[in-house]
Write a protein that holds these residues in place. Structure first.
Motif, PDB file in Angstrom:
ATOM      1  N   UNK A  81     -12.372 -30.225  -3.345  1.00  0.00           N
ATOM      2  CA  UNK A  81     -13.631 -29.721  -3.869  1.00  0.00           C
ATOM      3  C   UNK A  81     -13.372 -28.670  -4.932  1.00  0.00           C
ATOM      4  N   UNK A  82     -14.336 -28.486  -5.767  1.00  0.00           N
ATOM      5  CA  UNK A  82     -14.286 -27.481  -6.814  1.00  0.00           C
ATOM      6  C   UNK A  82     -15.187 -26.318  -6.397  1.00  0.00           C
ATOM      7  N   UNK A  83     -15.003 -25.144  -6.989  1.00  0.00           N
ATOM      8  CA  UNK A  83     -15.834 -23.992  -6.612  1.00  0.00           C
ATOM      9  C   UNK A  83     -17.341 -24.230  -6.754  1.00  0.00           C
ATOM     10  N   UNK A  84     -17.760 -25.186  -7.572  1.00  0.00           N
ATOM     11  CA  UNK A  84     -19.197 -25.436  -7.748  1.00  0.00           C
ATOM     12  C   UNK A  84     -19.698 -26.640  -6.959  1.00  0.00           C
ATOM     13  N   UNK A  90     -15.246 -22.565   0.865  1.00  0.00           N
ATOM     14  CA  UNK A  90     -14.173 -21.588   0.771  1.00  0.00           C
ATOM     15  C   UNK A  90     -14.208 -20.618   1.930  1.00  0.00           C
ATOM     16  N   UNK A  91     -13.057 -20.012   2.154  1.00  0.00           N
ATOM     17  CA  UNK A  91     -12.919 -18.924   3.109  1.00  0.00           C
ATOM     18  C   UNK A  91     -12.540 -17.713   2.280  1.00  0.00           C
ATOM     19  N   UNK A  92     -13.231 -16.590   2.473  1.00  0.00           N
ATOM     20  CA  UNK A  92     -12.972 -15.384   1.683  1.00  0.00           C
ATOM     21  C   UNK A  92     -12.404 -14.291   2.580  1.00  0.00           C
ATOM     22  N   UNK A  93     -11.402 -13.601   2.042  1.00  0.00           N
ATOM     23  CA  UNK A  93     -10.774 -12.498   2.755  1.00  0.00           C
ATOM     24  C   UNK A  93     -10.758 -11.271   1.871  1.00  0.00           C
ATOM     25  N   UNK A  94     -11.148 -10.129   2.427  1.00  0.00           N
ATOM     26  CA  UNK A  94     -10.922  -8.850   1.769  1.00  0.00           C
ATOM     27  C   UNK A  94      -9.509  -8.428   2.129  1.00  0.00           C
ATOM     28  N   UNK A  95      -8.716  -8.090   1.122  1.00  0.00           N
ATOM     29  CA  UNK A  95      -7.324  -7.701   1.341  1.00  0.00           C
ATOM     30  C   UNK A  95      -7.101  -6.306   0.777  1.00  0.00           C
ATOM     31  N   UNK A  96      -6.153  -5.586   1.340  1.00  0.00           N
ATOM     32  CA  UNK A  96      -5.831  -4.243   0.840  1.00  0.00           C
ATOM     33  C   UNK A  96      -5.086  -4.302  -0.484  1.00  0.00           C
ATOM     34  N   UNK A  97      -4.280  -5.348  -0.684  1.00  0.00           N
ATOM     35  CA  UNK A  97      -3.441  -5.465  -1.870  1.00  0.00           C
ATOM     36  C   UNK A  97      -3.413  -6.929  -2.296  1.00  0.00           C
ATOM     37  N   UNK A  98      -4.162  -7.258  -3.335  1.00  0.00           N
ATOM     38  CA  UNK A  98      -4.272  -8.658  -3.760  1.00  0.00           C
ATOM     39  C   UNK A  98      -2.930  -9.213  -4.219  1.00  0.00           C
ATOM     40  N   UNK A  99      -2.108  -8.374  -4.847  1.00  0.00           N
ATOM     41  CA  UNK A  99      -0.800  -8.853  -5.299  1.00  0.00           C
ATOM     42  C   UNK A  99       0.086  -9.222  -4.115  1.00  0.00           C
ATOM     43  N   UNK A 100       0.050  -8.419  -3.056  1.00  0.00           N
ATOM     44  CA  UNK A 100       0.836  -8.737  -1.854  1.00  0.00           C
ATOM     45  C   UNK A 100       0.326 -10.026  -1.213  1.00  0.00           C
ATOM     46  N   UNK A 101      -0.998 -10.197  -1.150  1.00  0.00           N
ATOM     47  CA  UNK A 101      -1.577 -11.416  -0.582  1.00  0.00           C
ATOM     48  C   UNK A 101      -1.168 -12.633  -1.409  1.00  0.00           C
ATOM     49  N   UNK A 102      -1.144 -12.489  -2.729  1.00  0.00           N
ATOM     50  CA  UNK A 102      -0.756 -13.599  -3.599  1.00  0.00           C
ATOM     51  C   UNK A 102       0.732 -13.929  -3.457  1.00  0.00           C
ATOM     52  N   UNK A 126      -9.777 -13.529  -6.758  1.00  0.00           N
ATOM     53  CA  UNK A 126      -9.229 -14.799  -7.221  1.00  0.00           C
ATOM     54  C   UNK A 126      -9.492 -15.882  -6.186  1.00  0.00           C
ATOM     55  N   UNK A 127      -9.537 -17.097  -6.664  1.00  0.00           N
ATOM     56  CA  UNK A 127      -9.577 -18.278  -5.804  1.00  0.00           C
ATOM     57  C   UNK A 127      -8.213 -18.952  -5.899  1.00  0.00           C
ATOM     58  N   UNK A 128      -7.759 -19.510  -4.780  1.00  0.00           N
ATOM     59  CA  UNK A 128      -6.552 -20.321  -4.788  1.00  0.00           C
ATOM     60  C   UNK A 128      -6.764 -21.494  -3.852  1.00  0.00           C
ATOM     61  N   UNK A 129      -5.935 -22.494  -4.024  1.00  0.00           N
ATOM     62  CA  UNK A 129      -6.007 -23.664  -3.158  1.00  0.00           C
ATOM     63  C   UNK A 129      -4.937 -23.514  -2.098  1.00  0.00           C
ATOM     64  N   UNK A 130      -5.362 -23.366  -0.832  1.00  0.00           N
ATOM     65  CA  UNK A 130      -4.453 -23.185   0.280  1.00  0.00           C
ATOM     66  C   UNK A 130      -4.008 -24.507   0.863  1.00  0.00           C
ATOM     67  N   UNK A 131      -3.447 -24.481   2.072  1.00  0.00           N
ATOM     68  CA  UNK A 131      -3.006 -25.723   2.710  1.00  0.00           C
ATOM     69  C   UNK A 131      -4.184 -26.667   2.904  1.00  0.00           C
ATOM     70  N   UNK A 132      -3.915 -27.952   2.814  1.00  0.00           N
ATOM     71  CA  UNK A 132      -4.940 -28.999   2.927  1.00  0.00           C
ATOM     72  C   UNK A 132      -6.044 -28.819   1.886  1.00  0.00           C
ATOM     73  N   UNK A 133      -5.708 -28.211   0.751  1.00  0.00           N
ATOM     74  CA  UNK A 133      -6.633 -27.997  -0.366  1.00  0.00           C
ATOM     75  C   UNK A 133      -7.807 -27.091  -0.024  1.00  0.00           C
ATOM     76  N   UNK A 134      -7.678 -26.244   1.007  1.00  0.00           N
ATOM     77  CA  UNK A 134      -8.726 -25.297   1.363  1.00  0.00           C
ATOM     78  C   UNK A 134      -8.841 -24.275   0.234  1.00  0.00           C
ATOM     79  N   UNK A 135     -10.052 -24.053  -0.256  1.00  0.00           N
ATOM     80  CA  UNK A 135     -10.261 -22.985  -1.225  1.00  0.00           C
ATOM     81  C   UNK A 135     -10.295 -21.664  -0.478  1.00  0.00           C
TER      82      UNK A 135
END
Length: 145
Positions: A81-84, A90-102, A126-135
């Motif tokens: 799927x695409x963002x639109x 999608x699953x959204x997470x608030x992270x303390x450090x986006x660079x570390x999460x990336x 940012x959006x990324x495609x995780x395992x099984x194409x999960x956004x």
């Protein structure tokens, strides 16, 4: 009537890979099981339903993801799927450090769709495609209390 969100369910191709991705981000596995039987057929609405499941929880204890890998009936592949795309996507997470999460995501072969954006000096996201194409969306609050 009181109501609360219990979890978000995600069908995956490879349960172990998905667990590895999310536990590396800091979620913990609450439980695993193989589900099947008449109760599962009725609840899910699929005859002969058999799936391996895992429930993971965020470190704050408020968010849960239930992932399932179907044994029967066979999982149905679809275009990522695409963002639109209409519907849950999608699953959204608030992270303390986006660079570390990336960096963690990159170890699993998961990279931003385009890059990291800054929204009004409030969030980096940012959006990324995780395992099984999960956004997956990562958001880092820039104005912390």
């Amino acid at each position: 009537m009181p109501i609360r969100l219990d979890n978000v369910g995600i069908a995956v191709r490879d349960l172990e890979a998905a667990i590895g991705f999310f536990t590396d981000l800091g979620l913990t596995v609450l439980g695993r099981a193989r589900i099947s039987g008449e109760w599962a057929d009725t609840a899910v609405g699929l005859d002969g339903n058999t799936a391996d499941i895992a429930v993971l929880q965020t470190p704050d204890g408020h968010g849960r993801i239930e992932m399932f890998q179907y044994v029967h009936p066979e999982a149905i592949e679809a275009e990522p799927i695409q963002p639109n795309t209409i519907g849950m996507h999608r699953v959204a997470f608030t992270v303390d450090d986006i660079n570390a999460a990336l960096q963690i995501a990159a170890r699993h072969g998961c990279n931003p769709l385009r890059g990291v954006a800054t929204y009004e000096d409030v969030y980096k996201l940012t959006y990324l495609r995780g395992p099984s194409d999960i956004l997956v969306m990562f958001a880092e609050e820039l104005q912390k209390d």
